[in-house]
Design a protein around this motif. Structure first.
Motif, PDB file in Angstrom:
ATOM      1  N   ALA A   3      -1.899   5.464  10.824  1.00  0.00           N
ATOM      2  CA  ALA A   3      -1.283   5.769  12.124  1.00  0.00           C
ATOM      3  C   ALA A   3       0.091   5.096  12.231  1.00  0.00           C
ATOM      4  N   LEU A   4       0.192   3.867  11.786  1.00  0.00           N
ATOM      5  CA  LEU A   4       1.483   3.178  11.800  1.00  0.00           C
ATOM      6  C   LEU A   4       2.486   3.880  10.896  1.00  0.00           C
ATOM      7  N   SER A   5       2.026   4.257   9.706  1.00  0.00           N
ATOM      8  CA  SER A   5       2.897   4.929   8.757  1.00  0.00           C
ATOM      9  C   SER A   5       3.373   6.275   9.298  1.00  0.00           C
ATOM     10  N   ALA A   6       2.467   7.004   9.941  1.00  0.00           N
ATOM     11  CA  ALA A   6       2.839   8.301  10.525  1.00  0.00           C
ATOM     12  C   ALA A   6       3.868   8.132  11.638  1.00  0.00           C
ATOM     13  N   GLY A   7       3.844   6.986  12.297  1.00  0.00           N
ATOM     14  CA  GLY A   7       4.817   6.698  13.351  1.00  0.00           C
ATOM     15  C   GLY A   7       6.129   6.157  12.821  1.00  0.00           C
ATOM     16  N   GLY A   8       6.262   6.091  11.503  1.00  0.00           N
ATOM     17  CA  GLY A   8       7.504   5.641  10.902  1.00  0.00           C
ATOM     18  C   GLY A   8       7.635   4.125  10.796  1.00  0.00           C
ATOM     19  N   ARG A   9       6.562   3.408  11.009  1.00  0.00           N
ATOM     20  CA  ARG A   9       6.617   1.942  10.943  1.00  0.00           C
ATOM     21  C   ARG A   9       6.352   1.445   9.534  1.00  0.00           C
ATOM     22  N   ASP A  10       6.879   0.266   9.243  1.00  0.00           N
ATOM     23  CA  ASP A  10       6.662  -0.363   7.947  1.00  0.00           C
ATOM     24  C   ASP A  10       5.263  -0.963   7.923  1.00  0.00           C
ATOM     25  N   THR A  11       4.460  -0.561   6.953  1.00  0.00           N
ATOM     26  CA  THR A  11       3.073  -1.024   6.866  1.00  0.00           C
ATOM     27  C   THR A  11       2.866  -2.048   5.752  1.00  0.00           C
ATOM     28  N   THR A  12       3.930  -2.441   5.099  1.00  0.00           N
ATOM     29  CA  THR A  12       3.798  -3.277   3.908  1.00  0.00           C
ATOM     30  C   THR A  12       3.022  -4.563   4.174  1.00  0.00           C
ATOM     31  N   SER A  13       3.401  -5.296   5.181  1.00  0.00           N
ATOM     32  CA  SER A  13       2.770  -6.586   5.460  1.00  0.00           C
ATOM     33  C   SER A  13       1.299  -6.432   5.856  1.00  0.00           C
ATOM     34  N   ALA A  14       1.026  -5.518   6.757  1.00  0.00           N
ATOM     35  CA  ALA A  14      -0.357  -5.296   7.197  1.00  0.00           C
ATOM     36  C   ALA A  14      -1.213  -4.756   6.053  1.00  0.00           C
ATOM     37  N   ALA A  15      -0.650  -3.846   5.273  1.00  0.00           N
ATOM     38  CA  ALA A  15      -1.396  -3.278   4.143  1.00  0.00           C
ATOM     39  C   ALA A  15      -1.674  -4.347   3.089  1.00  0.00           C
ATOM     40  N   LEU A  16      -0.721  -5.228   2.863  1.00  0.00           N
ATOM     41  CA  LEU A  16      -0.924  -6.303   1.898  1.00  0.00           C
ATOM     42  C   LEU A  16      -2.038  -7.247   2.350  1.00  0.00           C
ATOM     43  N   THR A  17      -2.107  -7.499   3.643  1.00  0.00           N
ATOM     44  CA  THR A  17      -3.184  -8.339   4.175  1.00  0.00           C
ATOM     45  C   THR A  17      -4.548  -7.686   3.959  1.00  0.00           C
ATOM     46  N   LEU A  18      -4.649  -6.397   4.280  1.00  0.00           N
ATOM     47  CA  LEU A  18      -5.917  -5.684   4.070  1.00  0.00           C
ATOM     48  C   LEU A  18      -6.235  -5.586   2.579  1.00  0.00           C
ATOM     49  N   TRP A  19      -5.241  -5.415   1.749  1.00  0.00           N
ATOM     50  CA  TRP A  19      -5.417  -5.370   0.294  1.00  0.00           C
ATOM     51  C   TRP A  19      -6.037  -6.674  -0.203  1.00  0.00           C
ATOM     52  N   ARG A  20      -5.521  -7.792   0.272  1.00  0.00           N
ATOM     53  CA  ARG A  20      -6.059  -9.100  -0.132  1.00  0.00           C
ATOM     54  C   ARG A  20      -7.496  -9.277   0.346  1.00  0.00           C
ATOM     55  N   GLU A  21      -7.772  -8.856   1.568  1.00  0.00           N
ATOM     56  CA  GLU A  21      -9.144  -8.941   2.099  1.00  0.00           C
ATOM     57  C   GLU A  21     -10.089  -8.078   1.275  1.00  0.00           C
ATOM     58  N   PHE A  22      -9.623  -6.903   0.888  1.00  0.00           N
ATOM     59  CA  PHE A  22     -10.438  -6.022   0.055  1.00  0.00           C
ATOM     60  C   PHE A  22     -10.796  -6.714  -1.256  1.00  0.00           C
ATOM     61  N   HIS A  23      -9.807  -7.294  -1.916  1.00  0.00           N
ATOM     62  CA  HIS A  23     -10.063  -7.923  -3.207  1.00  0.00           C
ATOM     63  C   HIS A  23     -10.960  -9.144  -3.093  1.00  0.00           C
ATOM     64  N   ALA A  24     -10.791  -9.933  -2.052  1.00  0.00           N
ATOM     65  CA  ALA A  24     -11.665 -11.095  -1.860  1.00  0.00           C
ATOM     66  C   ALA A  24     -13.108 -10.643  -1.630  1.00  0.00           C
ATOM     67  N   SER A  25     -13.285  -9.621  -0.800  1.00  0.00           N
ATOM     68  CA  SER A  25     -14.628  -9.091  -0.528  1.00  0.00           C
ATOM     69  C   SER A  25     -15.223  -8.448  -1.770  1.00  0.00           C
ATOM     70  N   ARG A  26     -14.421  -7.688  -2.472  1.00  0.00           N
ATOM     71  CA  ARG A  26     -14.909  -7.018  -3.678  1.00  0.00           C
ATOM     72  C   ARG A  26     -15.352  -8.035  -4.724  1.00  0.00           C
ATOM     73  N   ASP A  27     -14.585  -9.094  -4.883  1.00  0.00           N
ATOM     74  CA  ASP A  27     -14.965 -10.137  -5.851  1.00  0.00           C
ATOM     75  C   ASP A  27     -16.287 -10.785  -5.467  1.00  0.00           C
ATOM     76  N   ALA A  28     -16.503 -10.986  -4.166  1.00  0.00           N
ATOM     77  CA  ALA A  28     -17.769 -11.571  -3.704  1.00  0.00           C
ATOM     78  C   ALA A  28     -18.934 -10.625  -3.974  1.00  0.00           C
ATOM     79  N   ILE A  29     -18.718  -9.329  -3.790  1.00  0.00           N
ATOM     80  CA  ILE A  29     -19.778  -8.348  -4.057  1.00  0.00           C
ATOM     81  C   ILE A  29     -20.085  -8.298  -5.555  1.00  0.00           C
ATOM     82  N   ILE A  30     -19.055  -8.324  -6.368  1.00  0.00           N
ATOM     83  CA  ILE A  30     -19.242  -8.283  -7.816  1.00  0.00           C
ATOM     84  C   ILE A  30     -20.042  -9.507  -8.275  1.00  0.00           C
ATOM     85  N   ALA A  31     -19.810 -10.634  -7.647  1.00  0.00           N
ATOM     86  CA  ALA A  31     -20.522 -11.864  -8.019  1.00  0.00           C
ATOM     87  C   ALA A  31     -22.020 -11.767  -7.728  1.00  0.00           C
TER      88      ALA A  31
END
Length: 132
Positions: free
Chosen positions: A99-127
Motif C-alpha cells: 500500500a505504501l509503495s502504491a502510494g509512491g512512498r519509499d518502503t526501503t526502511s520498513a521493508a528492511l525491518t520486516l525482512w530482518r524479522e522474517f529471517h530471525a523468525s525463520r532461523d528460529a523455526i529451522i532450529a
C-alpha cells in the motif's frame, strides 16, 4: 471461614483431549511445504521492496518441511505452528508495504525491518528441526 475465589480456580475446568500423536501424512507434508514456499515468496517481495533482491536458499531452508515430517511428533507440530505464525506476521506487513509503495512512498526502511524479522523468525523455526 469463607473460601476465597481467585482466577486460578480450576474446579469447573474440562480436561483437554490428548494431543494427536500420529505421524504427519503426505498431505500434511505437502501443506507445510506449500505454506513454507508461500512465506518465502512473500519474503522475496519484501526483499524487492527493501532493495535487496532474492537470495539463494540453502538446503537447511528448503529441506525444512521434509525434516520436520521425518521427525514428526512435537517437533513437527512446533514447526507447523511456527510457519503459521510467521505467515500471520508476513501477510499484513507485506500488505502495508504494498500500500505504501502504491502510494509512491519509499518502503526501503520498513521493508528492511520486516525482512530482518522474517529471517530471525525463520532461523528460529529451522532450529526446531535441525539436520542432525
Amino acid at each position: 471461614m469463607n473460601a476465597l475465589s481467585h482466577e486460578f480456580d480450576l474446579s469447573n475446568a474440562t480436561m483437554l483431549p490428548p494431543l494427536d500423536r500420529r505421524a504427519p501424512t503426505a498431505r500434511d507434508h505437502a501443506n507445510l511445504a506449500a505454506q513454507w514456499e508461500a512465506v518465502h515468496e512473500a519474503a522475496a517481495a519484501i526483499g524487492v521492496l527493501a532493495q535487496l533482491g532474492r537470495p539463494e536458499e540453502s538446503e537447511a531452508v528448503t529441506g525444512l518441511p521434509r525434516r520436520a515430517a521425518a521427525k514428526g511428533g512435537y517437533q513437527y507440530d512446533m514447526v507447523l505452528r511456527g510457519v503459521d505464525d510467521l505467515a500471520a506476521v508476513m501477510q499484513p506487513g507485506l500488505r502495508a508495504l504494498l500500500a505504501l509503495s502504491a502510494g509512491g512512498r519509499d518502503t526501503t526502511s520498513a521493508a528492511l525491518t520486516l525482512w530482518r524479522e522474517f529471517h530471525a523468525s525463520r532461523d528460529a523455526i529451522i532450529a526446531l528441526a535441525p539436520d542432525c
